[in-house]
Design an enzyme around this catalytic site. Structure first.
Site, PDB file in Angstrom:
ATOM      1  CE  LYS A   1      -1.739   2.929   2.801  1.00 14.03           C
ATOM      2  NZ  LYS A   1      -1.788   4.143   1.971  1.00 14.03           N
TER       3      LYS A   1
ATOM      4  CD  GLU B   1      13.823   0.552   8.880  1.00 20.05           C
ATOM      5  OE1 GLU B   1      14.459   1.495   9.385  1.00 20.05           O
ATOM      6  OE2 GLU B   1      14.197  -0.631   8.947  1.00 20.05           O
TER       7      GLU B   1
ATOM      8  CB  CYS C   1      14.068   9.396   7.857  1.00 19.21           C
ATOM      9  SG  CYS C   1      14.732   8.177   6.725  1.00 19.21           S
TER      10      CYS C   1
ATOM     11  CD  GLU D   1      11.035  13.024  10.719  1.00 20.98           C
ATOM     12  OE1 GLU D   1       9.840  12.695  10.887  1.00 20.98           O
ATOM     13  OE2 GLU D   1      11.855  12.290  10.175  1.00 20.98           O
TER      14      GLU D   1
HETATM   15  P1  NAD Z   1       2.846   8.460   7.581  1.00 24.45           P
HETATM   16  O1  NAD Z   1       3.102   7.650   8.795  1.00 24.45           O
HETATM   17  O2  NAD Z   1       1.828   9.517   7.649  1.00 24.45           O
HETATM   18  O3  NAD Z   1       2.391   7.529   6.357  1.00 24.45           O
HETATM   19  C1  NAD Z   1       3.190   6.466   5.900  1.00 24.45           C
HETATM   20  C2  NAD Z   1       2.286   5.400   5.312  1.00 24.45           C
HETATM   21  O4  NAD Z   1       1.455   4.874   6.350  1.00 24.45           O
HETATM   22  C3  NAD Z   1       1.331   5.888   4.224  1.00 24.45           C
HETATM   23  O5  NAD Z   1       1.169   4.864   3.258  1.00 24.45           O
HETATM   24  C4  NAD Z   1       0.033   6.094   4.979  1.00 24.45           C
HETATM   25  O6  NAD Z   1      -1.114   5.989   4.158  1.00 24.45           O
HETATM   26  C5  NAD Z   1       0.091   4.945   5.961  1.00 24.45           C
HETATM   27  N1  NAD Z   1      -0.685   5.152   7.180  1.00 24.45           N
HETATM   28  C6  NAD Z   1      -1.020   6.322   7.788  1.00 24.45           C
HETATM   29  N2  NAD Z   1      -1.776   6.072   8.894  1.00 24.45           N
HETATM   30  C7  NAD Z   1      -1.871   4.725   8.998  1.00 24.45           C
HETATM   31  C8  NAD Z   1      -2.492   3.851   9.938  1.00 24.45           C
HETATM   32  N3  NAD Z   1      -3.172   4.314  10.999  1.00 24.45           N
HETATM   33  N4  NAD Z   1      -2.372   2.532   9.755  1.00 24.45           N
HETATM   34  C9  NAD Z   1      -1.672   2.028   8.704  1.00 24.45           C
HETATM   35  N5  NAD Z   1      -1.097   2.799   7.759  1.00 24.45           N
HETATM   36  C10 NAD Z   1      -1.185   4.130   7.913  1.00 24.45           C
HETATM   37  O7  NAD Z   1       4.271   9.011   7.139  1.00 24.45           O
HETATM   38  P2  NAD Z   1       4.604   9.980   5.929  1.00 24.45           P
HETATM   39  O8  NAD Z   1       4.266  11.350   6.361  1.00 24.45           O
HETATM   40  O9  NAD Z   1       4.016   9.436   4.672  1.00 24.45           O
HETATM   41  O10 NAD Z   1       6.188   9.781   5.799  1.00 24.45           O
HETATM   42  C11 NAD Z   1       7.099  10.615   6.406  1.00 24.45           C
HETATM   43  C12 NAD Z   1       7.713   9.896   7.596  1.00 24.45           C
HETATM   44  O11 NAD Z   1       8.421   8.746   7.161  1.00 24.45           O
HETATM   45  C13 NAD Z   1       8.733  10.756   8.291  1.00 24.45           C
HETATM   46  O12 NAD Z   1       8.526  10.699   9.674  1.00 24.45           O
HETATM   47  C14 NAD Z   1      10.062  10.092   7.923  1.00 24.45           C
HETATM   48  O13 NAD Z   1      11.087  10.294   8.843  1.00 24.45           O
HETATM   49  C15 NAD Z   1       9.688   8.668   7.829  1.00 24.45           C
HETATM   50  N6  NAD Z   1      10.683   7.923   7.039  1.00 24.45           N
HETATM   51  C16 NAD Z   1      11.516   7.047   7.683  1.00 24.45           C
HETATM   52  C17 NAD Z   1      12.490   6.333   6.966  1.00 24.45           C
HETATM   53  C18 NAD Z   1      13.407   5.350   7.653  1.00 24.45           C
HETATM   54  O14 NAD Z   1      14.083   4.582   6.964  1.00 24.45           O
HETATM   55  N7  NAD Z   1      13.470   5.319   8.977  1.00 24.45           N
HETATM   56  C19 NAD Z   1      12.604   6.524   5.591  1.00 24.45           C
HETATM   57  C20 NAD Z   1      11.755   7.432   4.973  1.00 24.45           C
HETATM   58  C21 NAD Z   1      10.780   8.107   5.719  1.00 24.45           C
END
Ligand code: NAD
Length: 485
Positions: free
Chosen positions: A180, A254, A288, A384
């Site tokens: 997804k 992650e 990140c 962040e």
């Molecule tokens: P997010 O958590 O809002 O969304 C990520 C994914 O999760 C999306 O597909 C979203 O639709 C889904 N999602 C949202 N709520 C959910 C729920 N309740 N249950 C299941 N799925 C759900 O994050 P974002 O804003 O899309 O991404 C940015 C974040 O990702 C930042 O915090 C960044 O640091 C992190 N990130 C981490 C790494 C790493 O390797 N540690 C790499 C890239 C990004």
């Protein structure tokens, strides 16, 4: 150049069949460089997710029964198709995620292809302990098995990169997958699944689109899923972790970061400044591991700040499709507002040395920004930011720097800058972060594990350890009446 995002129809792919999500919720997909709508799609229902998980379960035994070489043969063909379509995928990502085209062409997309090829080779030679007589009269051998059905939930900052880093190791080790993508950036994952559709047996790779709070949440909690691999925010990571505890089952999380960059008095300041300016703004700072939280010895602080300010002043910001663009937009109107809010709420003692405002043009642009004089408890340090904003604090000794660096909830990455290698090794060892560097930052690739500590999550992606995450080890004991050695 030709951008053809309209040619990708954002649909689900379930059990080998393409279909729209079956709710009435229509989601708009934007080009963050212009603020225009590229396309729309329908969010998926719980029933859609049930079908995708069921299709993956049905396909799992036959896919797991193939040898690693047989699976790799199919997936190498997909890697060739990825290579042949890499430019088109890159242009889609530029249009949907606002990535500067030169960085996408020169760095991100070649590494995506290299990652896929690495995962396919590495998955064929996973280590386990030697078989042996650990118990008298019993030879114990070890099998590395797939887990079953993997749910892969990805964010918007590296849409195709993170889809490949989850889907390919999962498939190569014999699992079937439901992926997804983030609802903001569904295009490249859809195109990748289109490429895979003619090559993989139905049900081996399934795709569902939709909102995180509905589709994502239902998938993460689904009883038919054996492992959730998730990249995203800490807040969503908590939801995924809670779902995994309820059953219980494994997950890979992650999550976010706010990387410290410790600059000691004897560091090569020009080198440090150049890396901070580049790696702090990489991917619009929506990275990140971005080099965004500078901790500098107070004796050299003004010199370093002068160097960074001069470099940020030269950053070419604008249309991501322009070859000269170094800094593009941030992902969305709401994310731009969030960054603007964080900067606006800065404490009165903070000094904005450059930037600090949204750019007055269509799309979602925030100026390259450097904010000095911050203190440890400030929101800009503890949160962040995930935008083109670099913060600066000063310290008076290396141990104070270490204490400040470690005093955040995150534990993803960080770097130390010094010409004293012994001191550099001491400090990098004492940082509570999963990926640390000495005199560089954000040096990453598929060959070794990436992953955070503390609230940045758990589990690894990349390297042998990252592939092993998608397997389980079974010990098989064979009793023999004849003594063996
Ligand atoms: P997010 O958590 O809002 O969304 C990520 C994914 O999760 C999306 O597909 C979203 O639709 C889904 N999602 C949202 N709520 C959910 C729920 N309740 N249950 C299941 N799925 C759900 O994050 P974002 O804003 O899309 O991404 C940015 C974040 O990702 C930042 O915090 C960044 O640091 C992190 N990130 C981490 C790494 C790493 O390797 N540690 C790499 C890239 C990004």
């Amino acid at each position: 150049m030709s951008l053809t995002p309209g040619l990708v129809e954002v649909r689900n792919y379930i059990g080998g069949i393409w279909s729209p999500g079956s709710t009435d919720d229509v989601i708009e997909v934007f080009n963050p460089g212009t603020g225009e709508v590229i396309t729309t799609f329908q969010s998926s229902s719980a029933g859609d997710v049930d079908c995708a998980v069921a299709a993956a379960r049905v396909a799992a035994p036959a896919w797991a029964a193939l040898t690693p070489g047989q699976r790799a043969a199919i997936l190498y063909t997909l890697a060739d198709s990825l290579a042949a379509n890499l430019d088109e995928l890159r242009d889609l990502e530029v249009a949907n995620a606002g990535k500067p085209i030169s960085a996408a062409r020169g760095e991100e997309f070649p590494l995506i292809l290299d990652s896929m090829r690495y995962f396919l080779g590495a998955a064929r030679s996973l280590p386990t302990q030697c078989a042996g007589n650990y118990v008298p009269g019993v030879t114990t051998m070890f099998r590395r098995e797939p887990l079953g059905v993997v749910a892969a939930i990805t964010p918007w900052n590296y849409p195709l990169w993170l889809a490949i880093w989850k889907v390919v190791p999962a498939l190569a080790t014999g699992n079937t997958v439901v992926v997804k993508p983030a609802e903001t950036t569904p295009l490249t994952t859809t195109r990748f699944v289109e490429l895979a559709a003619g090559l993989l047996p139905p049900g081996v790779l399934n795709l569902v689109h939709g909102y995180g709070a509905t589709t994502g949440n239902y998938l993460a909690n689904h009883a038919g899923v054996d492992l959730v691999t998730f990249t995203g925010s800490v807040a969503t990571g908590r939801v995924i972790a809670a779902a995994a505890t309820a059953r219980p089952r494994r997950s890979i999380l992650e999550l976010g970061g706010n990387a410290p960059v410790i600059v000691l008095r004897d560091a090569d300041l020009a080198d440090a400044a150049a890396t901070i300016a580049t790696m702090g703004l990489y991917n619009g700072g929506q990275e990140c591991m971005a080099a965004t939280r500078v901790l500098v010895d107070e004796e050299i602080a003004e010199e370093l700040l002068g160097l960074i300010t001069a470099l940020l002043d030269k950053v070419v910001q604008g249309d991501p499709t322009d070859e000269d663009t170094m800094l593009g937009p941030v992902i969305s109107a709401s994310h731009l507002k969030r960054i603007e809010g964080l900067v606006a709420r800065r404490p009165p003692y903070a000094r904005v040395l450059i930037g600090g405002r949204r750019v007055d043009r269509p799309g979602y642009y925030f100026e390259p920004t450097l904010i000095a004089g911050l203190e440890q408890h400030d929101e800009l340090i503890q949160e962040e930011i995930f935008g083109p904003v670099i913060t600066v604090q000063t310290f008076t000794g290396a141990d104070e720097a270490l204490a400040l660096a470690n005093d955040v909830p995150f534990g993803l990455s960080g770097s130390v800058w010094t010409e004293n290698i012994d001191e550099g090794l001491r400090l990098t060892s004492a940082l509570h972060f999963g990926n640390v560097w000495l005199n560089t930052h954000l040096a990453v690739g598929p060959d070794f594990p990436l992953g955070g500590f503390n609230e940045s999550g758990y589990g690894k992606e990349g390297g042998i350890a990252g592939i092993e995450e998608f397997t389980r080890v079974k010990a098989v004991g064979l009793r023999s009446r004849t003594p063996t050695v």
